[in-house]
Design a protein around this motif. Structure first.
Motif, short mmCIF file in Angstrom:
data_model
loop_
_atom_site.label_atom_id
_atom_site.label_comp_id
_atom_site.label_asym_id
_atom_site.label_seq_id
_atom_site.Cartn_x
_atom_site.Cartn_y
_atom_site.Cartn_z
N ASP A 107 -9.39 -0.89 -0.18
CA ASP A 107 -8.64 -0.59 -1.39
C ASP A 107 -7.96 0.78 -1.29
N SER A 111 -4.04 1.45 -1.83
CA SER A 111 -3.56 2.44 -2.82
C SER A 111 -2.70 3.50 -2.15
N ARG A 115 0.98 4.92 -3.12
CA ARG A 115 1.02 6.23 -3.76
C ARG A 115 1.29 7.41 -2.83
N THR A 155 -4.49 8.48 -1.77
CA THR A 155 -4.56 7.63 -2.96
C THR A 155 -4.30 8.44 -4.23
N ASN A 157 -6.59 9.76 -5.80
CA ASN A 157 -7.84 9.60 -6.55
C ASN A 157 -8.92 10.38 -5.82
N ALA A 209 1.05 -2.68 0.61
CA ALA A 209 -0.33 -2.55 0.17
C ALA A 209 -1.22 -3.66 0.73
#
Length: 250
Positions: A107, A111, A115, A155, A157, A209
């Motif tokens: 994942d 991402s 991004r 990401t 994040n 992705a």
């Protein structure tokens, strides 16, 4: 000295704690050139691989950095709370670690494809390209971890990046074991990983992705097979990153 993998991890944690104390306590302020692997190994009466793992953890945390011709330099004396997952002690733990990485890193790659900013992509590519040259064991570990962390950072994040950093011992454990198995299809370990990483890089660069998700999954599955020597049956898997498709039964 033939030290069991789990014992090596415990020794590495002790060395890491001592080095972290020297940095956070001000004994080694920012800009300090720390002793070499050999000097640290002699000082702590441990092997160089044990010291190497402790240094990798400090680099991952941003406390030190490697400078060509200068060794390792302290770049941050800021105290960072130590967090990590439990060390791997058996094959079941190793399988569990890869299962977890497959849920997180696939994942993260997807991402990152959506991004990643230009500077993020440049960092990913730079980490990838280092595999095209001859690498020592220390450099291989640093490069591989840097590549995966760079993708996590892309990401945007911070939890992805923090999780990958916390998994450094589990990732390094797998790297050590990979070196003990012969590679199928010829080529060095670095060349094999370079080819697998290249597919991830191209998918992220192309903003694909789904392709990044699948390329990372293939890389981790191949890594797991190289370490274990066999495939691990899965009872289910997702066909796409979270948010794009529901999980489908195998």
């Amino acid at each position: 000295m033939n030290v069991p993998h789990e014992e090596r991890g415990k020794l590495s944690e002790r060395v890491y704690d001592r080095l972290r104390q020297k940095i956070d306590g001000g004994e080694w302020p920012q800009g300090t050139r720390i002793p070499t692997e050999s000097e640290l190994a002699a000082s702590f009466n441990v092997s160089r691989p044990v010291v190497r793992e402790a240094l990798v953890q400090l680099r991952t945390e941003g406390a030190i950095d490697s400078r060509r011709g200068s060794g390792s330099i302290v770049i941050s004396a800021r105290e960072i709370p130590k967090r990590s997952y439990e060390p791997i002690e058996n094959v079941a733990d190793l399988i569990s670690a890869f299962e977890f990485r497959l849920t997180i890193e696939c994942d993260a790659a997807a991402s990152a494809a959506l991004r990643a900013k230009p500077q993020d992509l440049a960092e990913i590519v730079a980490a990838h390209e280092r595999f095209s040259s001859e690498l020592s064991d220390e450099e291989f570990g640093d490069c591989d971890l840097a590549f995966h962390v760079a993708i996590a950072k892309a990401t945007g994040n911070k939890l992805f990046e923090a999780t990958l950093s916390m998994l450094h011992h589990q990732i390094l454990f797998g790297m050590r074991l990979t070196g003990e198995f012969s590679l199928r299809g010829g080529g060095t370990r670095a060349q094999t990983v370079y080819r697998e990483h290249a597919a991830v890089v191209e998918a992220i660069r192309g903003r694909d992705a789904q392709g990044a998700f699948e390329a990372m999954r293939d890389h981790l599955l191949q890594s797991r097979h190289r370490i274990l020597g066999f495939d691990v049956p899965s009872d289910w898997r997702r066909a796409a990153p979270i948010g794009t498709s529901l999980a489908v039964p195998l």
